[in-house]
Design an enzyme around this catalytic site. Structure first.
Site, PDB file in Angstrom:
ATOM      1  N   HIS A  48      -5.419   4.776  -9.251  1.00 48.06           N
ATOM      2  CA  HIS A  48      -4.489   4.228 -10.250  1.00 48.06           C
ATOM      3  C   HIS A  48      -3.244   3.659  -9.584  1.00 48.06           C
ATOM      4  CE1 HIS A  48      -3.347   3.990 -14.546  1.00 48.06           C
ATOM      5  NE2 HIS A  48      -2.116   4.053 -14.088  1.00 48.06           N
ATOM      6  N   HIS A 229      -4.508  11.532 -19.398  1.00 48.79           N
ATOM      7  CA  HIS A 229      -3.740  11.252 -20.617  1.00 48.79           C
ATOM      8  C   HIS A 229      -4.331  11.859 -21.888  1.00 48.79           C
ATOM      9  CE1 HIS A 229      -0.344   8.754 -19.415  1.00 48.79           C
ATOM     10  NE2 HIS A 229      -1.150   8.101 -18.585  1.00 48.79           N
ATOM     11  N   ASP A 358      -0.676   6.711  -8.739  1.00 51.80           N
ATOM     12  CA  ASP A 358       0.191   6.250  -9.830  1.00 51.80           C
ATOM     13  C   ASP A 358       1.414   5.509  -9.300  1.00 51.80           C
ATOM     14  OD1 ASP A 358       0.784   5.797 -12.489  1.00 51.80           O
ATOM     15  OD2 ASP A 358       1.752   7.733 -12.818  1.00 51.80           O
TER      16      ASP A 358
END
Length: 430
Positions: A48, A229, A358
Site C-alpha cells: 500500500h 479497514h 502506507d
C-alpha cells in the site's frame, strides 16, 4: 644484502596503525548481511502506497511536469510543507521491487462520483507508470511482477481502497478489474452499503448478503480481497465466504496495539486456513500502543480546552502548545513494527506476513523508517531477532507472490462459472 618479507602479524599491525577504522570497516554486521541478502534475492513487495492520492490532492492529477525521480523537495503545495515519502531513487534505496499503488478516493455517499474519481485515479497512476519505463513496469499478474523484478524495475500494480468505489455494482467491479485493479479494500473509514468498517458504527453486522457476493465475484475474477479497514465481523464473514487468500494491505496486530484498524487474534488464528497475509503497516499510530494512548489523552485535553474556552481559539492553541511541551509524543521505531511481525508469526506463522508501509498516506513512518528507504532497517531488526534469510524473503515478497498466484489459480479453476448478477437490496420507499 638479504631482504626479509614482514610477517603477517607485523603487516596487520602496521595496517591497523595506518587506519584504525580499517578492521572495523571490514567487519560486516551479520544481521545487515542477512537482511541485504534476503532483499537482494526477494525485493520488497509493498501492499500500500498513497502516491496517487497525493497527485490528486497536491496537483489535481496534472503530472506532465511532475518529477518522480526525486521528490525530496516536493513540499510546495502541501499545507504543512511535507515532501512526498516516495520517488524512484528512494524506492531503489529501500530495495522495493513491487508496489501496490492505492487508487484511493475519499468515502463518498454519492457513489457515482466515487466511481468517476477512482477511474481518474487509475488513469493518473497508469500515466505515472508509463512516464518512467526505466524504473516502473505496469503489472497485473504474479508472473509480470517477477519479470519486472528480474529486470530491476518496480512492478507497479493498482489497488482500490474502499468499496464505495464500485457504486454498489458488480458490473462496475468487473470493469475496474478490467482496467487493472487487482485488489479492493472492502471499506475505508466508513461503512459501505454492504460492509461494516472498523471505525464506523456497525450497520450490517459484518457483510450483507450483497457484500458476500462482492467477495465471491472478486474471487471469481482473481481480484484480491483486502480486509484492512474493515470491522472484525466483516473480517470473519469474509473468511467464511472466501475461496481464495485474502490480504490486509496495511494493518498491524491488535494484540500489540489496540487500534480497531489492526487484526485481532480471532482473525489471525483463522488466517493460515485461508492462506492470506497481513502486510504489516508502518503508521506509528497503529504500531506503538503508548503513542495510541498518548493520542487519546491529547484528544481529550483538546476537547476539554475547547469546552472551557468556547470562541477563543487562540487560548485553546496556546493551551495545547503547553500540553504538547509537557507531554511529548512517544517515539515509534522499527522495533515496534518488528513486534507486530513477531506476534503475527507466533499466532499465524511466518507464511502469513507481508509488508504494507502506507507511505504518503500518513505524516511519517517510524524513526529510521520515515520514508520508503527504510525497509532494510526493518529487515535488519528482524534478522537480529533471529529470522532466517528464507523467512525474510517470505516476508519481503514471496508470501505476497504466493497469495497472488493462488488467487489467480482459483479464478482459473472457475473461469467457466457465470458472473454473479446480484443487485444490492435497496431500502423500501417510505
Amino acid at each position: 644484502m638479504q631482504l626479509f618479507a614482514p610477517s603477517l602479524t607485523v603487516l596487520a599491525a602496521s595496517l591497523l596503525l595506518a587506519s584504525p577504522l580499517a578492521a572495523q570497516d571490514a567487519v560486516v554486521d551479520p544481521a545487515v548481511a542477512t537482511a541485504n541478502a534476503a532483499l537482494e534475492a526477494a525485493p520488497v513487495f509493498d501492499g500500500h502506497n498513497d502516491v496517487p492520492n497525493q497527485l490528486r490532492s497536491r496537483r489535481a492529477n496534472q503530472i506532465n511536469d511532475f518529477d518522480f525521480e526525486d521528490t525530496t523537495n516536493s513540499g510546495e503545495g502541501h499545507p504543512e510543507g511535507r515532501a512526498l515519502h516516495t520517488d524512484l531513487a528512494r524506492l531503489a534505496e529501500g530495495k522495493v521491487g513491487a508496489q501496490f499503488w492505492s487508487v484511493y478516493v475519499p468515502s463518498n455517499p454519492d457513489e457515482a462520483e466515487a466511481v468517476q474519481q477512482v477511474i481518474e485515479q487509475i488513469d493518473v497512476t497508469k500515466r505515472l507508470i508509463a512516464r518512467y519505463p526505466a524504473g516502473l513496469r505496469y503489472a497485473t499478474t504474479a508472473d509480470e511482477v517477477e519479470t519486472a523484478m528480474a529486470e530491476g524495475k518496480v512492478a507497479s500494480l493498482l489497488g482500490m481502497e474502499g468499496g464505495h468505489s464500485i457504486g454498489s455494482s458488480l458490473a462496475v467491479l468487473r470493469q475496474l478489474y478490467a482496467l487493472g485493479a487487482r485488489y479492493m479494500t472492502l471499506t475505508h473509514n466508513s461503512n459501505t452499503p454492504w460492509a461494516d468498517a472498523a471505525t464506523d458504527t456497525p450497520a450490517h453486522g459484518g457483510l450483507s448478503d450483497f457484500g458476500e457476493d462482492v467477495v465471491r465475484e472478486m474471487n471469481r475474477l482473481g481480484m484480491l480481497v483486502d480486509l484492512s479497514h474493515v470491522s472484525e465481523a466483516t473480517m470473519l464473514d469474509t473468511l467464511d465466504v472466501a475461496r481464495a487468500p485474502v490480504i490486509f494491505s496495511h494493518s498491524g496486530a491488535r494484540a500489540i496495539n489496540g487500534h480497531p484498524r489492526n487484526v485481532p487474534d480471532t482473525v489471525l488464528r483463522r488466517l493460515p486456513y485461508n492462506g492470506g497475509i497481513v502486510m504489516v503497516v508502518a503508521l506509528p499510530a497503529f504500531l506503538n500502543e503508548e503513542r495510541r494512548q498518548w493520542s487519546a489523552r491529547r484528544d481529550a485535553e483538546q476537547a476539554r480546552q475547547r469546552a472551557l474556552f468556547q470562541g477563543q481559539p487562540e487560548t485553546v492553541t496556546a493551551a495545547m502548545a503547553a500540553w504538547d511541551e509537557a507531554n511529548p509524543e512517544p517515539v515509534t521505531t522499527v522495533v515496534h513494527m518488528a513486534d507486530h511481525i513477531d506476534h503475527i508469526r507466533e499466532v499465524a506463522g511466518v507464511e502469513s506476513i507481508g509488508i504494507g508501509g502506507d507511505f504518503d498516506g500518513m505524516p511519517s513512518g517510524p524513526v529510521g523508517f520515515e520514508d520508503v528507504r527504510g525497509y532494510p532497517e526493518l529487515f535488519t531488526e528482524l534478522a537480529r531477532r533471529g529470522y532466517s534469510q528464507a523467512e525474510l524473503e517470505m516476508i519481503a515478497s514471496r508470501n505476497a507472490l504466493r497469495v497472488m498466484r493462488e488467487a489467480e489459480a482459483y479464478a482459473a479453476s472457475v473461469r467457466d462459472a457465470a458472473p454473479f448478477e446480484t443487485l444490492i437490496a435497496m431500502p423500501a420507499d417510505d
